[in-house]
Design a protein around this motif. Structure first.
Motif, PDB file in Angstrom:
ATOM      1  N   LYS A 114       0.732  -1.012   0.078  1.00 28.38           N
ATOM      2  CA  LYS A 114      -0.048  -0.007  -0.013  1.00 28.38           C
ATOM      3  C   LYS A 114       0.921   1.342  -0.007  1.00 28.38           C
ATOM      4  O   LYS A 114       1.977   1.193   0.558  1.00 28.38           O
ATOM      5  N   CYS A 115       0.030   2.341  -0.339  1.00 29.49           N
ATOM      6  CA  CYS A 115       0.766   3.789  -0.397  1.00 29.49           C
ATOM      7  C   CYS A 115       0.802   4.352   1.058  1.00 29.49           C
ATOM      8  O   CYS A 115      -0.315   4.548   1.330  1.00 29.49           O
ATOM      9  N   ARG A 173      -0.976   7.989   0.919  1.00 34.71           N
ATOM     10  CA  ARG A 173      -2.303   7.965   0.525  1.00 34.71           C
ATOM     11  C   ARG A 173      -3.447   7.029   1.232  1.00 34.71           C
ATOM     12  O   ARG A 173      -4.674   7.083   1.359  1.00 34.71           O
ATOM     13  N   ASP A 174      -3.127   5.739   1.813  1.00 35.10           N
ATOM     14  CA  ASP A 174      -3.550   4.722   2.336  1.00 35.10           C
ATOM     15  C   ASP A 174      -3.862   4.641   3.554  1.00 35.10           C
ATOM     16  O   ASP A 174      -4.211   3.856   4.243  1.00 35.10           O
ATOM     17  N   ILE A 196      -1.430   1.287   8.101  1.00 32.31           N
ATOM     18  CA  ILE A 196      -1.360   0.292   7.084  1.00 32.31           C
ATOM     19  C   ILE A 196      -0.495  -0.740   7.830  1.00 32.31           C
ATOM     20  O   ILE A 196      -0.286  -1.722   7.339  1.00 32.31           O
ATOM     21  N   SER A 206      -4.923  14.086   4.532  1.00 31.69           N
ATOM     22  CA  SER A 206      -5.312  12.999   5.377  1.00 31.69           C
ATOM     23  C   SER A 206      -6.188  13.773   6.574  1.00 31.69           C
ATOM     24  O   SER A 206      -6.859  12.887   7.114  1.00 31.69           O
TER      25      SER A 206
END
Length: 557
Positions: free
Chosen positions: A454-455, A458-459, A464, A495
């Protein structure tokens, strides 16, 4: 003249008090209520009395230069003739102010003039008090005024007549005024013994045209406009330079010389003050809120002392700012373009990656200050770099000047190993012995993030990761935060405040415009976004806690 000034405190609690060796110009800077005006008044009191008042807040002691060669000349300038009622004693003379003369032993006053530190009270009461001028709001526009023409064979005791009779000093001032305003200062004697000060669009063809009484002189002066009809800024600028060039004071104290002046004129004033003071036997002590004024002073190359005063948590500090570091702030294109020198006048500075970050965090802080007691960061300047790799270029030099400066970066700082990571730690003045361990932690956490596929930006940032890895990341960020380096754990600017429904795809300026629309602008509107206890509000709370901690880490002594 002043040899050294000792303050009552140093750069931090427990440090040795600051001792200044005055250059032609000494400039006091700092946030509001840090004591800049107070120190000028305390210097003036010492120059008048020769002692430090018990209630002084900043000034401890002044040491004066010795004058073995000039003492007799100095005595001539202050000796007064005896009055009719005075008893004549060949061993005693009258000195000081005509209205309140001092009757002293001649050898005592000569000794005090030769070495003022043997009897500073007599030196100051008889001599220095007559040669100290404090320029503030009350008198800055009255420093040079129309006057009656004095007899050139007698004593010239005002600035206007000095300039009228001294061709060299008049030309020096005329050149400065022309460079600043495009007009030429002239002295008009054609009004029945009155000397009127004017600004002319053209210079006089000769000294005779300016100083004469014939028709050509009258016609020339009639075309010029009286100085008293110009703005307060023009009058203050002209008066300050007149006092430096032609005035009698040896010590000149100026509180906010940039008052009434645009930044361009503040720059010119600083440049001319530093250059002119360096070529005259005067010492200037200045308090200012103008970065333009400071830039003008420093760019002359003249030695200038700059002292930053602060008063936080009931703790005063003083720090002499190295000239070479200030020059670096002015000459580096990135620092100059971001207005980094303005940080001298704020208690705190926050540096972000980009302009959108700067605008958003500044708005969040403003709402905290306005709507929640005891939250937010008062008197804080927000600046932006060009990216996370250049944040350190702003944070480090400001901290080297003693200015508490925090850096905010996105979570992908974890990707930046090598020099980028070292620069980031160095700008926070994290001890070198900790760099290896922090660097290994960064690398391991980044690999964990990468393994998720995952990024991180961004995620969800460190969300994560698994719980153990997430705890490791938080521990790393906590160590950085202890040194004023703050990482957005949730990823990036976009975010924050996700419940408002602004899509992350609108990166940077477009996201900022939309989030500001969602946040509202009217506090009385029900849709207005007010501070909460989590999200970005808690993030700014953490930064505020670092700023307000008197034992904060990361500021070099």
């Amino acid at each position: 003249m002043i040899k050294s000034i000792k303050l009552k405190f140093g750069s931090a609690p427990g440090n040795a008090p600051v001792v200044l060796d005055p250059t032609p110009v000494t400039i006091f800077v700092g946030p509001n209520n840090s004591g800049k005006s107070i120190i000028l008044n305390e210097i003036q009191d010492y120059c008048n009395l020769g002692i430090s008042r018990p209630d002084n807040l900043i000034l401890d002691q002044i040491t004066f230069k010795e004058n073995p060669r000039d003492a007799h000349k100095m005595l001539q300038s202050i000796q007064l003739p005896p009055r009719r009622q005075d008893r004549i004693d060949p061993e005693r003379i009258f000195v000081g102010r005509p209205g309140s003369p001092l009757n002293v032993q001649k050898h005592h006053i000569l000794s005090a003039l030769e070495n003022p530190n043997t009897n500073p009270e007599l030196y100051c009461n008889a001599y220095l008090c007559l040669h100290t001028l404090n320029i503030g709001a009350q008198n800055r526009t009255l420093l040079i005024r129309d006057s009656s023409i004095r007899d050139p064979q007698g004593k010239i005791d005002d600035v206007a007549n000095t300039l009228f009779y001294d061709d060299h000093k008049r030309e020096v001032l005329r050149g400065i005024i022309h460079r600043a305003f495009g007009n030429y200062i002239v002295f008009d004697p054609t009004s029945l013994g009155q000397l009127k000060i004017r600004l002319s669009e053209t210079p006089p063809k000769s000294n005779l045209e300016e100083r004469g009484f014939h028709d050509e002189a009258v016609q020339f002066h009639q075309k010029a406009r009286r100085l008293e009809n110009y703005s307060d800024g023009v009058k203050a600028f002209t008066g300050i330079l007149s006092q430096i060039i032609a005035g009698d004071p040896k010590i000149i104290l100026i509180d906010e010389p940039e008052a009434f002046l645009a930044p361009t004129l503040s720059f010119i004033l600083g440049k001319e003050i530093a250059f002119t003071s360096n070529s005259s036997n005067k010492q200037l002590f200045v308090s200012t809120h103008s970065a333009s004024f400071i830039m003008g002073c420093i760019q002359t190359g003249v030695p200038v002392n700059i002292v930053r005063l602060t008063y936080q948590n009931d703790i005063p500090t003083a720090r002499t700012l190295p000239n070479e570091k200030l020059i670096h702030l002015m000459r580096n294109p990135l620092l100059r373009s971001t207005g980094v020198l303005e940080g001298l006048f704020y208690e705190f500075v926050i540096v972000t990656e980009a302009d959108s970050d700067r605008a958003f965090y500044e708005e969040i802080n403003e709402r905290l200050l306005q709507m929640t007691p005891d939250r937010g960061i008062p008197n804080c300047l927000f600046l932006n770099a060009q990216n996370k790799q250049t944040v350190h270029q702003i944070v480090k030099p400001l901290r080297e000047l003693g200015i508490p400066t925090a850096g905010i970066v996105d979570v992908d700082i974890l990707k930046n190993g090598g020099k980028d990571w070292s620069n980031f730690m160095n700008c926070g003045f994290i001890p070198g012995a900790n760099h290896l361990g922090l660097g290994q932690n960064r690398s391991e956490i980044y690999q964990k993030c990468k393994a998720t596929g995952k990024c991180m930006k961004r995620d969800g940032g460190i969300d994560i990761l698994s719980n153990d890895d997430k705890e490791a990341a938080r521990n790393l960020f906590k160590q950085l935060a202890d040194y004023g380096l703050f990482v957005v754990e949730s990823g990036e600017l976009e975010s924050w405040l996700q419940y408002l429904g602004v899509p992350k795809s609108g990166h940077g300026p477009s996201w900022l415009i939309e989030i500001f629309e969602k946040m509202g602008e009217d506090p009385d509107n029900t849709d207005y976004v007010s501070p909460d206890s989590d999200d970005v509000w808690a993030f700014i709370d953490n930064i505020a806690a670092w700023f307000k901690n008197p034992e904060r880490k990361g500021i070099p002594n």
